[in-house]
Design a protein around this motif. Sequence first.
Motif, short mmCIF file in Angstrom:
data_model
loop_
_atom_site.label_atom_id
_atom_site.label_comp_id
_atom_site.label_asym_id
_atom_site.label_seq_id
_atom_site.Cartn_x
_atom_site.Cartn_y
_atom_site.Cartn_z
N TYR A 193 0.71 -1.12 0.05
CA TYR A 193 0.04 0.09 0.07
C TYR A 193 0.88 1.21 -0.10
CZ TYR A 193 -3.48 3.85 1.43
OH TYR A 193 -4.00 4.72 1.10
N TRP A 194 1.83 1.26 0.88
CA TRP A 194 2.51 2.67 1.01
C TRP A 194 3.68 2.94 0.07
CZ3 TRP A 194 0.62 6.33 4.06
CH2 TRP A 194 0.03 5.92 4.98
N GLU A 195 4.01 1.85 -0.96
CA GLU A 195 4.90 2.27 -1.83
C GLU A 195 4.22 2.20 -3.16
OE1 GLU A 195 7.95 -0.83 -1.54
OE2 GLU A 195 9.11 0.41 -0.30
N LYS A 196 2.94 2.41 -3.39
CA LYS A 196 2.20 2.65 -4.40
C LYS A 196 2.21 4.02 -5.14
CE LYS A 196 -1.86 -0.43 -4.54
NZ LYS A 196 -3.30 -0.45 -4.31
N THR A 197 2.58 5.01 -4.35
CA THR A 197 3.04 6.38 -4.96
C THR A 197 4.21 6.76 -4.25
OG1 THR A 197 1.40 7.59 -3.26
CG2 THR A 197 0.54 6.68 -5.37
N LYS A 198 5.00 7.87 -4.88
CA LYS A 198 6.19 8.46 -3.99
C LYS A 198 5.86 9.10 -2.92
CE LYS A 198 9.13 9.10 -8.09
NZ LYS A 198 9.76 9.79 -9.21
N LEU A 199 4.62 9.70 -3.07
CA LEU A 199 4.07 10.36 -1.84
C LEU A 199 3.67 9.68 -0.50
CD1 LEU A 199 3.07 13.21 -0.50
CD2 LEU A 199 0.66 13.05 -1.83
N ARG A 200 3.14 8.57 -0.79
CA ARG A 200 2.60 7.75 0.36
C ARG A 200 4.03 7.26 1.01
NH1 ARG A 200 -1.94 3.64 -1.95
NH2 ARG A 200 -3.60 5.01 -2.15
N ARG A 201 4.91 6.70 0.12
CA ARG A 201 6.37 6.37 0.48
C ARG A 201 7.10 7.33 1.19
NH1 ARG A 201 10.36 2.16 -2.18
NH2 ARG A 201 11.94 2.20 -0.36
#
Length: 197
Positions: free
Chosen positions: A63-71
Motif C-alpha cells: 500500500y505505502w509504496e504505491k506512490t512516491k507521496l505515500r512512501r
Amino acid sequence: MKDFVAWLVRVVCGVRLLPAEALPAGPAIFFANHSSHLDFVAIWAALPATVRARTRPVAGRDYWEKTKLRRRIAEGFFNAVLIERQRVTVANNPLAAMTAALAAGDSLIVFPEGTRSPDGAIQEFKSGLHHLARAQPGIALIPVYLQNLSRILPKGESLPVPLLGSLSVGPALALAEGEDKAAFLARARAAVQQLAA
C-alpha cells in the motif's frame, strides 16, 4: 513539525496524550484493532514526544509504496517499517525488519488483524504478533483499543469527519511459558476487546 502534526491529529480524532508514566520505559510493541488509516497516526500522536520519536508504525509495503507521496509520508515522516505482505520470502521476511527495529531500541505499532476491519469488529489476529513475542520475549506488548476512528476516516475515504474518537491502553502482556500460538493470540485479542467495554 511532528509535534504540531501530533497535536492536530489529537484535535481531529479526540484522542488524548498518554502520560509517560503509563508507558514502559523501554521499547514496546503497541498492538491495536484496525479499522482506519488514522489508527497508526492516532497511536503515534497520543504518545509523549520522547516516546513518539522512537516509535515506528509497521505498515504494508504494497500500500505505502504505491506512490512516491505515500512512501515519503510513511518512511520520511513516520519512519515506518514497511513490510511485505503478499510475496513473503526468506529474504523479505517481515519479522527480520521488525526485530531489527526493536533491537535498535525503537518501539513498534502493529495491527495483528493484518488489514482494516470492514465493519469495525475486531477480526482474528494473525500470527505475526506471536512470532514477535517469541523473537523478543522481554519486550512489553501493550494492547490498545481505538474507538470510533472508522467513523472519522472510514475505509475508502480520504477526508476525516470531525467526530470524537478515543484511545485506551491496557496493561502489558507477555508470552507465557509453554503458551501456544492460538492461546496467545486469543489472549492478546481479548486484551484489546476488554478495553472496549
